[in-house]
Design a protein around this motif. Structure first.
Motif, PDB file in Angstrom:
ATOM      1  N   UNK A  76       9.711  13.632  22.781  1.00 24.36           N
ATOM      2  CA  UNK A  76       9.800  12.669  23.878  1.00 24.36           C
ATOM      3  C   UNK A  76      10.029  11.279  23.295  1.00 24.36           C
ATOM      4  N   UNK A  77      10.873  10.485  23.960  1.00 28.81           N
ATOM      5  CA  UNK A  77      11.134   9.107  23.542  1.00 28.81           C
ATOM      6  C   UNK A  77      10.994   8.178  24.738  1.00 28.81           C
ATOM      7  N   UNK A  78      10.484   6.959  24.523  1.00 31.26           N
ATOM      8  CA  UNK A  78      10.400   5.985  25.612  1.00 31.26           C
ATOM      9  C   UNK A  78      11.759   5.310  25.814  1.00 31.26           C
ATOM     10  N   UNK A  79      12.687   6.029  26.417  1.00 31.32           N
ATOM     11  CA  UNK A  79      14.076   5.585  26.590  1.00 31.32           C
ATOM     12  C   UNK A  79      14.583   6.022  27.952  1.00 31.32           C
ATOM     13  N   UNK A 111       3.056   8.431  26.690  1.00 31.84           N
ATOM     14  CA  UNK A 111       4.241   8.828  25.923  1.00 31.84           C
ATOM     15  C   UNK A 111       3.916   8.826  24.431  1.00 31.84           C
ATOM     16  N   UNK A 112       3.251   7.767  23.963  1.00 34.49           N
ATOM     17  CA  UNK A 112       2.896   7.674  22.542  1.00 34.49           C
ATOM     18  C   UNK A 112       1.937   8.801  22.143  1.00 34.49           C
ATOM     19  N   UNK A 169       6.910   3.246  31.684  1.00 35.01           N
ATOM     20  CA  UNK A 169       8.132   3.224  30.890  1.00 35.01           C
ATOM     21  C   UNK A 169       8.971   4.456  31.225  1.00 35.01           C
ATOM     22  N   UNK A 170      10.298   4.330  31.159  1.00 31.56           N
ATOM     23  CA  UNK A 170      11.132   5.526  31.288  1.00 31.56           C
ATOM     24  C   UNK A 170      10.961   6.390  30.039  1.00 31.56           C
ATOM     25  N   UNK A 171      11.251   7.677  30.169  1.00 30.53           N
ATOM     26  CA  UNK A 171      11.200   8.564  29.006  1.00 30.53           C
ATOM     27  C   UNK A 171      12.292   9.610  29.104  1.00 30.53           C
ATOM     28  N   UNK A 225      -6.183  -1.866  26.685  1.00 31.24           N
ATOM     29  CA  UNK A 225      -5.003  -2.686  26.441  1.00 31.24           C
ATOM     30  C   UNK A 225      -4.002  -2.447  27.568  1.00 31.24           C
ATOM     31  N   UNK A 226      -3.648  -3.492  28.291  1.00 31.18           N
ATOM     32  CA  UNK A 226      -2.761  -3.379  29.442  1.00 31.18           C
ATOM     33  C   UNK A 226      -1.392  -2.828  29.065  1.00 31.18           C
ATOM     34  N   UNK A 227      -0.930  -3.069  27.840  1.00 35.31           N
ATOM     35  CA  UNK A 227       0.392  -2.573  27.432  1.00 35.31           C
ATOM     36  C   UNK A 227       0.454  -1.054  27.441  1.00 35.31           C
ATOM     37  N   UNK A 228      -0.664  -0.377  27.158  1.00 35.86           N
ATOM     38  CA  UNK A 228      -0.675   1.081  27.141  1.00 35.86           C
ATOM     39  C   UNK A 228      -0.487   1.675  28.530  1.00 35.86           C
TER      40      UNK A 228
END
Length: 172
Positions: free
Chosen positions: A78-81, A68-69, A46-48, A39-42
């Motif tokens: 950890x958060x994707x933020x 991250x997940x 992303x910032x973390x 899956x390309x979304x994975x």
């Protein structure tokens, strides 16, 4: 065969190096995605933010959202933020799970040699001319400060949800 140090450094600009590293990472992820058909979304970058047990941000960066997940599932804090350690913290008790929040002003005040309204939990740092930096874990909202030497002291109150409270004290 050339070694790593035999190649000339073309650009020492940290931002250019970071962008170059991200480009290399994206190319590697694209290649991995092609080979695995995932899956390309994975694989999206992303910032973390990483945070400690009090909610203070201790690291920031960028990595694949799938990684991250996976780290979150393993229990990593950890958060994707995006976020900054000096203006944000992570509210670990928020409804729906940990959430990034903006820090508020430290509620502590200094009255003579007494700190009042110290947030709980907090750390008190005292820098003095003889011993350097001493750190105390504070468990009371009112803290009586004692100094053994004359001189200029710097006092800081640190608590994850608040910006640091800072004072300079002259002890005769």
């Amino acid at each position: 065969m050339k070694g790593f140090h035999d190649f000339p450094v073309i650009n020492k600009d940290p931002e250019a190096i970071r962008k170059g590293n991200l480009r290399i990472l994206r190319e590697a992820l694209d290649l991995q995605r092609e080979r695995q058909g995932g899956d390309a979304r994975l694989f999206a970058i992303s910032p973390f933010i990483r945070y400690d047990e009090q909610g203070s941000i201790v690291a920031t960066g960028e990595m694949a959202i799938g990684h991250i997940q996976a780290l979150r599932i393993q229990g990593d804090r950890i958060l994707p933020e995006t976020g900054k350690w000096d203006t944000h913290y992570v509210d670990r008790g928020a409804e729906g799970g940990p959430r990034k929040r903006v820090k508020s002003r430290c509620p502590a005040t200094l009255d003579g040699f007494t700190l009042r309204n110290a947030p709980q939990p907090c750390r008190v740092e005292i820098s003095d001319p003889v011993n350097g930096l001493t750190v105390y874990a504070a468990d009371d909202a009112e803290i009586e400060l004692q100094f053994s030497h004359s001189g200029t002291y710097r006092v800081r109150v640190l608590s994850a949800p608040h910006t640091p409270g800072e004072w300079t004290i002259e002890v005769p």
